[in-house]
Design a protein around this motif. Structure first.
Motif, PDB file in Angstrom:
ATOM      1  N   GLN A  90     -27.102   6.055 -56.246  1.00 43.33           N
ATOM      2  CA  GLN A  90     -27.391   4.874 -55.433  1.00 43.33           C
ATOM      3  C   GLN A  90     -26.115   4.128 -55.042  1.00 43.33           C
ATOM      4  O   GLN A  90     -26.005   3.613 -53.928  1.00 43.33           O
ATOM      5  N   ALA A  91     -25.153   4.057 -55.971  1.00 45.72           N
ATOM      6  CA  ALA A  91     -23.897   3.362 -55.667  1.00 45.72           C
ATOM      7  C   ALA A  91     -23.116   4.094 -54.582  1.00 45.72           C
ATOM      8  O   ALA A  91     -22.557   3.460 -53.682  1.00 45.72           O
ATOM      9  N   ALA A  92     -23.092   5.420 -54.637  1.00 45.78           N
ATOM     10  CA  ALA A  92     -22.387   6.190 -53.604  1.00 45.78           C
ATOM     11  C   ALA A  92     -23.013   5.929 -52.238  1.00 45.78           C
ATOM     12  O   ALA A  92     -22.307   5.751 -51.238  1.00 45.78           O
ATOM     13  N   LEU A  93     -24.331   5.888 -52.193  1.00 50.14           N
ATOM     14  CA  LEU A  93     -25.029   5.607 -50.944  1.00 50.14           C
ATOM     15  C   LEU A  93     -24.791   4.166 -50.495  1.00 50.14           C
ATOM     16  O   LEU A  93     -24.522   3.898 -49.318  1.00 50.14           O
ATOM     17  N   PHE A  94     -24.858   3.225 -51.440  1.00 52.19           N
ATOM     18  CA  PHE A  94     -24.625   1.812 -51.137  1.00 52.19           C
ATOM     19  C   PHE A  94     -23.242   1.608 -50.527  1.00 52.19           C
ATOM     20  O   PHE A  94     -23.085   0.971 -49.493  1.00 52.19           O
ATOM     21  N   TYR A  95     -22.214   2.163 -51.162  1.00 53.19           N
ATOM     22  CA  TYR A  95     -20.853   1.986 -50.640  1.00 53.19           C
ATOM     23  C   TYR A  95     -20.652   2.710 -49.315  1.00 53.19           C
ATOM     24  O   TYR A  95     -19.963   2.208 -48.428  1.00 53.19           O
ATOM     25  N   ALA A  96     -21.247   3.880 -49.169  1.00 53.04           N
ATOM     26  CA  ALA A  96     -21.126   4.608 -47.891  1.00 53.04           C
ATOM     27  C   ALA A  96     -21.711   3.788 -46.744  1.00 53.04           C
ATOM     28  O   ALA A  96     -21.199   3.807 -45.629  1.00 53.04           O
ATOM     29  N   GLU A  97     -22.788   3.057 -47.018  1.00 57.65           N
ATOM     30  CA  GLU A  97     -23.419   2.271 -45.967  1.00 57.65           C
ATOM     31  C   GLU A  97     -22.819   0.875 -45.818  1.00 57.65           C
ATOM     32  O   GLU A  97     -22.885   0.292 -44.733  1.00 57.65           O
ATOM     33  N   SER A  98     -22.238   0.334 -46.880  1.00 65.29           N
ATOM     34  CA  SER A  98     -21.688  -1.031 -46.786  1.00 65.29           C
ATOM     35  C   SER A  98     -20.237  -1.064 -46.321  1.00 65.29           C
ATOM     36  O   SER A  98     -19.811  -2.034 -45.700  1.00 65.29           O
ATOM     37  N   GLN A 165     -14.678   4.937 -53.853  1.00 65.65           N
ATOM     38  CA  GLN A 165     -13.635   5.827 -53.330  1.00 65.65           C
ATOM     39  C   GLN A 165     -14.247   6.944 -52.499  1.00 65.65           C
ATOM     40  O   GLN A 165     -13.745   7.296 -51.434  1.00 65.65           O
ATOM     41  N   ARG A 166     -15.359   7.485 -52.960  1.00 64.26           N
ATOM     42  CA  ARG A 166     -16.030   8.569 -52.235  1.00 64.26           C
ATOM     43  C   ARG A 166     -16.468   8.114 -50.842  1.00 64.26           C
ATOM     44  O   ARG A 166     -16.480   8.899 -49.901  1.00 64.26           O
ATOM     45  N   ALA A 167     -16.783   6.829 -50.716  1.00 63.91           N
ATOM     46  CA  ALA A 167     -17.309   6.312 -49.456  1.00 63.91           C
ATOM     47  C   ALA A 167     -16.314   6.376 -48.306  1.00 63.91           C
ATOM     48  O   ALA A 167     -16.709   6.493 -47.159  1.00 63.91           O
ATOM     49  N   PHE A 168     -15.015   6.297 -48.602  1.00 62.22           N
ATOM     50  CA  PHE A 168     -14.064   6.325 -47.490  1.00 62.22           C
ATOM     51  C   PHE A 168     -12.966   7.370 -47.610  1.00 62.22           C
ATOM     52  O   PHE A 168     -12.231   7.597 -46.657  1.00 62.22           O
ATOM     53  N   ALA A 169     -12.873   8.057 -48.729  1.00 61.39           N
ATOM     54  CA  ALA A 169     -11.752   8.975 -48.955  1.00 61.39           C
ATOM     55  C   ALA A 169     -11.764  10.200 -48.052  1.00 61.39           C
ATOM     56  O   ALA A 169     -10.717  10.797 -47.809  1.00 61.39           O
ATOM     57  N   TYR A 170     -12.930  10.584 -47.545  1.00 61.12           N
ATOM     58  CA  TYR A 170     -13.006  11.850 -46.822  1.00 61.12           C
ATOM     59  C   TYR A 170     -13.146  11.700 -45.315  1.00 61.12           C
ATOM     60  O   TYR A 170     -13.293  12.687 -44.607  1.00 61.12           O
ATOM     61  N   PRO A 174     -10.750  17.301 -42.253  1.00 55.92           N
ATOM     62  CA  PRO A 174     -11.266  18.033 -41.091  1.00 55.92           C
ATOM     63  C   PRO A 174     -12.793  17.970 -40.955  1.00 55.92           C
ATOM     64  O   PRO A 174     -13.321  17.812 -39.865  1.00 55.92           O
ATOM     65  N   SER A 175     -13.501  18.069 -42.078  1.00 55.32           N
ATOM     66  CA  SER A 175     -14.969  18.052 -41.991  1.00 55.32           C
ATOM     67  C   SER A 175     -15.524  16.623 -41.992  1.00 55.32           C
ATOM     68  O   SER A 175     -16.645  16.396 -41.554  1.00 55.32           O
ATOM     69  N   GLY A 176     -14.725  15.679 -42.508  1.00 54.67           N
ATOM     70  CA  GLY A 176     -15.216  14.314 -42.624  1.00 54.67           C
ATOM     71  C   GLY A 176     -16.240  14.147 -43.729  1.00 54.67           C
ATOM     72  O   GLY A 176     -16.876  13.108 -43.857  1.00 54.67           O
ATOM     73  N   GLU A 177     -16.407  15.170 -44.550  1.00 54.42           N
ATOM     74  CA  GLU A 177     -17.415  15.160 -45.610  1.00 54.42           C
ATOM     75  C   GLU A 177     -16.764  15.410 -46.964  1.00 54.42           C
ATOM     76  O   GLU A 177     -15.833  16.203 -47.069  1.00 54.42           O
ATOM     77  N   PRO A 178     -17.279  14.791 -48.025  1.00 51.75           N
ATOM     78  CA  PRO A 178     -16.788  15.088 -49.376  1.00 51.75           C
ATOM     79  C   PRO A 178     -17.084  16.536 -49.747  1.00 51.75           C
ATOM     80  O   PRO A 178     -18.006  17.154 -49.193  1.00 51.75           O
ATOM     81  N   PRO A 179     -16.329  17.093 -50.700  1.00 51.08           N
ATOM     82  CA  PRO A 179     -16.533  18.496 -51.072  1.00 51.08           C
ATOM     83  C   PRO A 179     -17.828  18.742 -51.842  1.00 51.08           C
ATOM     84  O   PRO A 179     -18.272  19.879 -51.949  1.00 51.08           O
ATOM     85  N   GLN A 180     -18.429  17.695 -52.383  1.00 52.52           N
ATOM     86  CA  GLN A 180     -19.681  17.836 -53.124  1.00 52.52           C
ATOM     87  C   GLN A 180     -20.781  17.052 -52.422  1.00 52.52           C
ATOM     88  O   GLN A 180     -20.505  16.052 -51.761  1.00 52.52           O
ATOM     89  N   THR A 181     -22.014  17.478 -52.615  1.00 51.50           N
ATOM     90  CA  THR A 181     -23.127  16.660 -52.147  1.00 51.50           C
ATOM     91  C   THR A 181     -23.162  15.390 -52.997  1.00 51.50           C
ATOM     92  O   THR A 181     -22.545  15.336 -54.075  1.00 51.50           O
TER      93      THR A 181
END
Length: 198
Positions: A90-98, A165-170, A174-181
């Motif tokens: 939930q925190a990863a999703l929260f930070y990705a959206e905030s 960190q996961r929310a903005f590090a990637y 090139p893919s714009g996506e983290p290496p893990q789901t």
């Protein structure tokens, strides 16, 4: 079909504008216009733009606070690893959206200072999730489910720091996506943290 209530329209418009143009540029005038109401109507529902921002975080983004507070109130319902995984998810999703909403504040130090002062007055701010997770971990420590000498504040900071960190590090990769789901990430962070405090 009946139009949603004014408060709902304002929150929807604020969320959309804050996501697309950022918090700094999403003025109350623009939000009211997008919601199809007057700025005066907006202020009948929200005391300030900061109040509106906090409400968007609480009502339009993943519910991190209630999740963690519920876990702290009922330690022992599920395993600590399951709980930490759910918090991380939930925190990863929260930070990705905030982050996209709040990032524009950092471009204007004066605006950020005013915003920070307003959040302090509202009893809100980016420190709150750390306090919530610290409270949950203290409850688990009291229940004997994590080490007696566990530094719960440091553990909460590490968990949420990884999620933030996961929310903005990637973004620039090139893919714009983290290496893990998000699920793999949440499970891995929970396990790693639990090795230190379990």
């Amino acid at each position: 079909m009946q139009s949603p209530p004014t408060r709902v329209r304002i929150l929807d418009a604020a969320h959309e504008l804050m996501l697309t143009i950022g918090l700094a540029r999403a003025t109350t005038k623009e939000i009211a216009k997008a919601a199809g109401c007057s700025e005066a109507a907006l202020y009948k529902h929200f005391a300030s733009k900061e109040d509106l921002f906090v409400t968007v975080l609480k009502e339009r983004l993943p519910k991190l606070g209630p999740l963690v507070e519920g876990l702290a109130a009922e330690p022992g319902e599920r395993s600590v690893e399951s709980n930490l995984t759910e918090i991380a998810r939930q925190a990863a999703l929260f930070y990705a959206e905030s982050f996209p909403i709040a990032a524009s504040l950092y471009a204007d130090p004066q605006l950020k200072r005013r915003h920070d002062e307003a959040l302090r007055e509202l009893g809100a701010g980016p420190h709150k999730p750390i306090e919530w997770v610290d409270g949950y971990l203290r409850a688990e420590r009291s229940a004997g489910r994590i080490r007696e000498d566990a530094d719960t504040y440091a553990a909460a900071s590490l968990l949420l720091g990884a999620c933030a960190q996961r929310a903005f590090a990637y973004d620039m990769t090139p893919s714009g996506e983290p290496p893990q789901t998000r699920e793999e990430f949440a499970r891995g962070v929970a396990r790693a943290l639990l090795r230190g405090i379990g």
